[in-house]
Write a protein that holds these residues in place. Structure first.
Motif, PDB file in Angstrom:
ATOM      1  N   LEU A  77     -17.629  -1.976 -15.489  1.00  0.00           N
ATOM      2  CA  LEU A  77     -16.754  -1.938 -13.795  1.00  0.00           C
ATOM      3  C   LEU A  77     -15.465  -1.770 -13.978  1.00  0.00           C
ATOM      4  O   LEU A  77     -15.222  -2.789 -14.688  1.00  0.00           O
ATOM      5  CB  LEU A  77     -17.701  -2.213 -12.734  1.00  0.00           C
ATOM      6  CG  LEU A  77     -18.927  -2.076 -12.893  1.00  0.00           C
ATOM      7  CD1 LEU A  77     -20.103  -2.586 -11.712  1.00  0.00           C
ATOM      8  CD2 LEU A  77     -19.302  -0.594 -12.599  1.00  0.00           C
ATOM      9  N   ASP A  78     -14.590  -0.999 -13.157  1.00  0.00           N
ATOM     10  CA  ASP A  78     -13.187  -1.319 -12.964  1.00  0.00           C
ATOM     11  C   ASP A  78     -12.665  -1.929 -11.782  1.00  0.00           C
ATOM     12  O   ASP A  78     -12.860  -0.858 -10.942  1.00  0.00           O
ATOM     13  CB  ASP A  78     -12.494   0.409 -13.314  1.00  0.00           C
ATOM     14  CG  ASP A  78     -10.793  -0.061 -13.312  1.00  0.00           C
ATOM     15  OD1 ASP A  78     -10.006  -0.836 -13.992  1.00  0.00           O
ATOM     16  OD2 ASP A  78     -10.568   1.366 -13.682  1.00  0.00           O
ATOM     17  N   PRO A  79     -12.280  -3.115 -12.014  1.00  0.00           N
ATOM     18  CA  PRO A  79     -11.619  -3.662 -11.286  1.00  0.00           C
ATOM     19  C   PRO A  79     -11.083  -3.216 -10.095  1.00  0.00           C
ATOM     20  O   PRO A  79     -10.578  -3.423  -9.307  1.00  0.00           O
ATOM     21  CB  PRO A  79     -11.725  -4.924 -11.768  1.00  0.00           C
ATOM     22  CG  PRO A  79     -11.859  -5.453 -12.376  1.00  0.00           C
ATOM     23  CD  PRO A  79     -12.004  -3.889 -13.564  1.00  0.00           C
ATOM     24  N   GLU A  80     -10.286  -2.326  -9.937  1.00  0.00           N
ATOM     25  CA  GLU A  80      -8.656  -1.640  -9.581  1.00  0.00           C
ATOM     26  C   GLU A  80      -9.398  -0.603  -8.938  1.00  0.00           C
ATOM     27  O   GLU A  80      -8.991  -0.318  -7.957  1.00  0.00           O
ATOM     28  CB  GLU A  80      -7.455  -0.688 -10.201  1.00  0.00           C
ATOM     29  CG  GLU A  80      -7.363  -1.736 -11.803  1.00  0.00           C
ATOM     30  CD  GLU A  80      -6.313  -3.026 -11.041  1.00  0.00           C
ATOM     31  OE1 GLU A  80      -5.401  -2.426  -9.873  1.00  0.00           O
ATOM     32  OE2 GLU A  80      -6.214  -4.548 -11.306  1.00  0.00           O
ATOM     33  N   THR A  81     -10.713  -0.040  -9.319  1.00  0.00           N
ATOM     34  CA  THR A  81     -11.234   0.905  -7.935  1.00  0.00           C
ATOM     35  C   THR A  81     -12.365   1.273  -7.084  1.00  0.00           C
ATOM     36  O   THR A  81     -12.809   1.708  -6.863  1.00  0.00           O
ATOM     37  CB  THR A  81     -11.405   2.283  -9.118  1.00  0.00           C
ATOM     38  OG1 THR A  81     -12.294   1.969 -10.600  1.00  0.00           O
ATOM     39  CG2 THR A  81      -9.989   2.925 -10.474  1.00  0.00           C
ATOM     40  N   ILE A  82     -13.489  -0.193  -7.957  1.00  0.00           N
ATOM     41  CA  ILE A  82     -14.145  -0.461  -7.951  1.00  0.00           C
ATOM     42  C   ILE A  82     -13.812  -1.159  -5.657  1.00  0.00           C
ATOM     43  O   ILE A  82     -13.323  -1.836  -5.364  1.00  0.00           O
ATOM     44  CB  ILE A  82     -14.864  -1.343  -7.926  1.00  0.00           C
ATOM     45  CG1 ILE A  82     -16.423  -1.282  -7.181  1.00  0.00           C
ATOM     46  CG2 ILE A  82     -14.296  -2.886  -7.745  1.00  0.00           C
ATOM     47  CD1 ILE A  82     -17.502  -2.232  -8.281  1.00  0.00           C
ATOM     48  N   PRO A  83     -14.804  -0.069  -4.731  1.00  0.00           N
ATOM     49  CA  PRO A  83     -14.131  -0.569  -3.393  1.00  0.00           C
ATOM     50  C   PRO A  83     -13.993  -2.537  -2.847  1.00  0.00           C
ATOM     51  O   PRO A  83     -15.600  -2.576  -3.436  1.00  0.00           O
ATOM     52  CB  PRO A  83     -15.548   0.253  -2.556  1.00  0.00           C
ATOM     53  CG  PRO A  83     -15.977   1.574  -3.266  1.00  0.00           C
ATOM     54  CD  PRO A  83     -15.400   1.059  -4.379  1.00  0.00           C
ATOM     55  N   LEU A  84     -13.622  -2.148  -2.219  1.00  0.00           N
ATOM     56  CA  LEU A  84     -13.536  -4.239  -2.237  1.00  0.00           C
ATOM     57  C   LEU A  84     -13.256  -4.710  -1.105  1.00  0.00           C
ATOM     58  O   LEU A  84     -12.010  -3.750  -0.520  1.00  0.00           O
ATOM     59  CB  LEU A  84     -12.361  -5.209  -3.375  1.00  0.00           C
ATOM     60  CG  LEU A  84     -12.094  -6.518  -3.443  1.00  0.00           C
ATOM     61  CD1 LEU A  84     -13.881  -7.170  -3.337  1.00  0.00           C
ATOM     62  CD2 LEU A  84     -11.574  -6.922  -3.987  1.00  0.00           C
TER      63      LEU A  84
END
Length: 720
Positions: A129-136
């Protein structure tokens, strides 16, 4: 990673609550579960291990709308906060679609927060999973404690990129649902982007609106009661290593939670089936009570709209010519499916020939899909959901029924489609049976009518003979009445001739005598010549009055109708009626006043007859007035016995009529005497003519008189 459940047509969105140990993740999920599921239809699960009792996952079914026909639901998970359970963290984080990072706001927890955030990024990468694009979304929890870091300090430490932040108190629920709503909306948008929905602006707007509408009512007025979680104890810890144990526990509990959700869904489906059966029972009862085709179609259509939970739709049936006709319609000015296409074809006909229920959600249409004009028309009417069900029975398509739902109604589910199909089949059978029964009854009625027609011919002939006999009797009565009238008129004519001859004798004799004497005018003194000329003039005037009275008698022979009534100005009538009495009015210095009600300009009448009657009334008024007396003519609208009239009222202040003479004054040739006036002029026909003319106009003649005080005669003409 988006999970598609094709069996139940669901899209499962996985949201994971991450953060340091004892930061409040478990409390957040417990609070969300209590608020979103107050009826306890789903269970809350936790895993107890040797040294950690942290709740680490939960499954929550929440309907957030639909994407391309699939219902959106949410799965919520937490991870254990202690370091030794990193394997469990990584396993729980696998396939996550969104993350809520719950940070501990207390002073002294900076290092734990930062390490947990770094661990989150590492585990995301480990799961692909991409930490830059996953909703947070960040939750700064425990904001109710005394010694806490400021929001600015936490932002510098944890959130330099400016993700959404919510300050929360998990124990009371403050801010928890707001953060949950934010991560749900961000996750749905992210999934929509991955599925290519963001290119459809309208669909994306409706999707966000559905999410917000689903989340809006979740904020409770008071915290719900705490439910004890279902605890699953592990017993195989001695056979597996710690990491394997945790991974197996995660998978086992996830499977049990998913199974629980499926059981809940099956329970809902069973409830839905019971509702469908109840609806079909009511529907069948309604149809069995109707017999006539119109009653059956109305009962079917109204019940169909109720069970589909809509207020707009159309029932379309084939007529005997095979043409589709809109029989019933609600909530629509016209049925869009009945609009011919470019080639002249009807969309309704295409659906009917397919013989399959058709469902459409306009929000699921991709650009370029909505080329059909009727779909644009449906969207223009403000509807989002459409359902059409062919009515097929006895291997024949009888028609179809449509239903239109607004966005607030929500899409038509598979259960709705199935119920609609069953109702369509039952309704089609009921319509076919009703039409067949109606046709049979029509045949019976035709036979009965034929028999009645044959057996009734004699009765009709007899009735016709009786009617002719009655008509002949009426004609005989009319003929007898005509004979009587002719006899009366003949008698009146004889009396008139006798009286005219008698009355003419005196003036003619006087004129002849004066004429013979005037032939020797040169032998007679001038003063006597003037006297004889006066006699001739006076007797000639008297002779003219007798001739006028004789002409009045013609009105007594008037039939019930004389030509057509005419709208005559009131002023013209009065002018013509006053003309014959102007000389006598001037000679006797009588004051004549005329009063006409405002707005009464014309009157519908037989002009000649009404003028003769008014002239007769005015002559009587002038003749029986004293010198220098007064006559008042008043014309006004009146209402008598519920009918409207125009009243011509002639009043004088003359000698009046004796009470014993009053009942006879309208009889032909009646002339009352008076000591002051002597024998009246004329033949005594004036009031007789006036009464006859009043009756000819549907009115009446009323006479009121007092001796020495005057007389008032009112002639009324019916209006209309």
């Amino acid at each position: 990673m988006v999970q598609f459940d094709n069996q139940y047509r669901q899209v499962k969105l996985k949201i994971v609550y991450y953060g340091p140990a004892l930061g409040g993740k478990t409390t957040c999920l417990q609070y969300i579960h209590r608020v979103t599921d107050p009826q306890r239809r789903t269970r809350l699960y936790t895993l107890n291990t040797a040294s950690d009792r942290t709740l680490f996952f939960d499954l929550l079914g929440l309907d957030l709308g639909r994407i391309r026909g699939y219902r959106l639901t949410v799965q919520l998970f937490t991870v254990p906060g202690q370091v030794q359970y990193n394997t469990t963290r990584r396993a729980v984080l696998a396939g996550a679609d969104g993350v809520v990072f719950v940070a501990d706001s207390q002073v002294g927890q900076e290092k734990a927060n930062l390490e947990s955030l770094q661990n989150l990024q590492e585990n995301l990468k480990a799961n692909g999973l991409d930490p830059e694009t996953i909703p947070l979304v960040f939750q700064y929890n425990k904001r109710d404690l005394p010694k806490i870091l400021s929001r600015a300090e936490l932002d510098r430490l944890l959130n330099p990129k400016g993700y959404p932040v919510f300050e929360t108190v998990a124990t009371t629920g403050q801010g928890v649902l707001e953060a949950f709503a934010a991560i749900c909306e961000a996750t749905v948008l992210s999934v929509a982007d991955r599925l290519g929905i963001t290119a459809q602006a309208d669909a994306l707007t409706r999707l966000v609106a559905n999410v917000r509408a689903a989340m809006a009512p979740l904020i409770p007025t008071k915290p719900p009661e705490v439910e004890a979680p279902v605890v699953i104890r592990t017993t195989s810890e001695g056979q597996l290593g710690p990491e394997e144990l945790m991974a197996e526990a995660v998978r086992a509990n996830a499977a049990m939670a998913d199974l629980s959700a499926r059981l809940d869904q099956l329970s809902k489906q069973l409830s839905r089936r019971v509702e469908e059966l109840q609806a079909l029972l009511v529907f069948s009862q309604v149809l069995t009570q109707a017999r006539e085709p119109d009653e059956v179609t109305t009962a079917f259509f109204e019940r169909f709209l109720v069970d589909m939970k809509v207020t707009a739709g159309t029932l379309i049936l084939e007529n005997p010519k095979g043409e589709l006709v809109e029989v019933l319609r609600r909530g629509l000015a016209a049925e869009p499916l009945m609009r011919p296409g470019a080639q002249g074809e009807l969309p309704a006909r295409a659906i009917l020939e397919g013989r399959q229920a058709f469902r459409l959600d306009l929000g699921d249409l991709a650009p370029g899909q909505n080329r059909e004009p009727w779909i644009d028309e449906v969207r223009g009417l403000g509807f989002e959901h459409f359902l059409a069900v062919p009515l097929v029975a006895q291997d024949r398509a009888w028609g179809l029924v449509t239903a239109y739902g607004e966005a607030s109604r929500g899409p038509f589910q598979d259960e709705d489609l199935e119920l609609a199909a069953i109702m369509g089949a039952v309704g089609a059978v009921a319509i076919a049976n009703a039409r067949a029964w109606h046709a049979l009854e029509q045949v019976n009625r035709n036979l009965e009518n034929l028999v009645a027609a044959r057996t009734g011919e004699l009765q009709q002939a007899l009735a016709k003979a009786e009617a002719l006999a009655k008509e002949l009797s009426v004609k005989n009565q009319e003929l007898e009445a005509t004979y009587r009238r002719l006899a009366e008129l003949d008698q009146l004519k004889g009396e008139l001739l006798r009286r005219v001859a008698h009355e003419l004798n005196t003036p003619v004799t006087a004129i002849q005598t004066a004429a013979r004497i005037l032939t020797r005018w040169d032998q007679i003194p001038k003063e006597k010549v003037s006297n004889f000329v006066g006699i001739v003039a006076e007797e000639a005037s008297r002779l003219g009055d007798l001739i006028a009275s004789a002409l009045q008698a013609a009105a007594l022979g008037l039939p019930q109708e004389v030509g057509e009534k005419t709208a005559v100005p009131v002023a013209d009538l009065l002018r013509q009626a006053l003309a014959p009495v102007k000389g006598e009015v001037a000679e006797r210095q009588i004051k004549v006043a005329v009063k006409v009600a405002s707005g009464l300009d014309k009157v519908m009448c037989f002009p000649e007859a009404l003028t003769a009657a008014l002239t007769a009334l005015l002559k009587n008024a002038v003749e029986f007035s004293r010198p220098q007396g007064s006559v008042t003519v008043t014309v006004l609208p009146v209402r008598k016995a519920g009918q409207n009239f125009v009243e011509f009222r002639v009043e004088d202040n003359g000698v009046g009529i004796a009470p014993e003479d009053l009942p006879q004054v309208t009889e032909p040739f009646f002339q009352g005497g008076n000591l002051l006036t002597g024998k009246p002029k004329g033949l005594g026909l004036g009031l007789t003519v006036a009464k006859r003319v009043a009756e000819l106009h549907g009115g009446s003649l009323e006479i009121v008189s007092q001796p020495e005080q005057g007389t008032t005669v009112s002639l009324r003409v019916a209006v209309g």
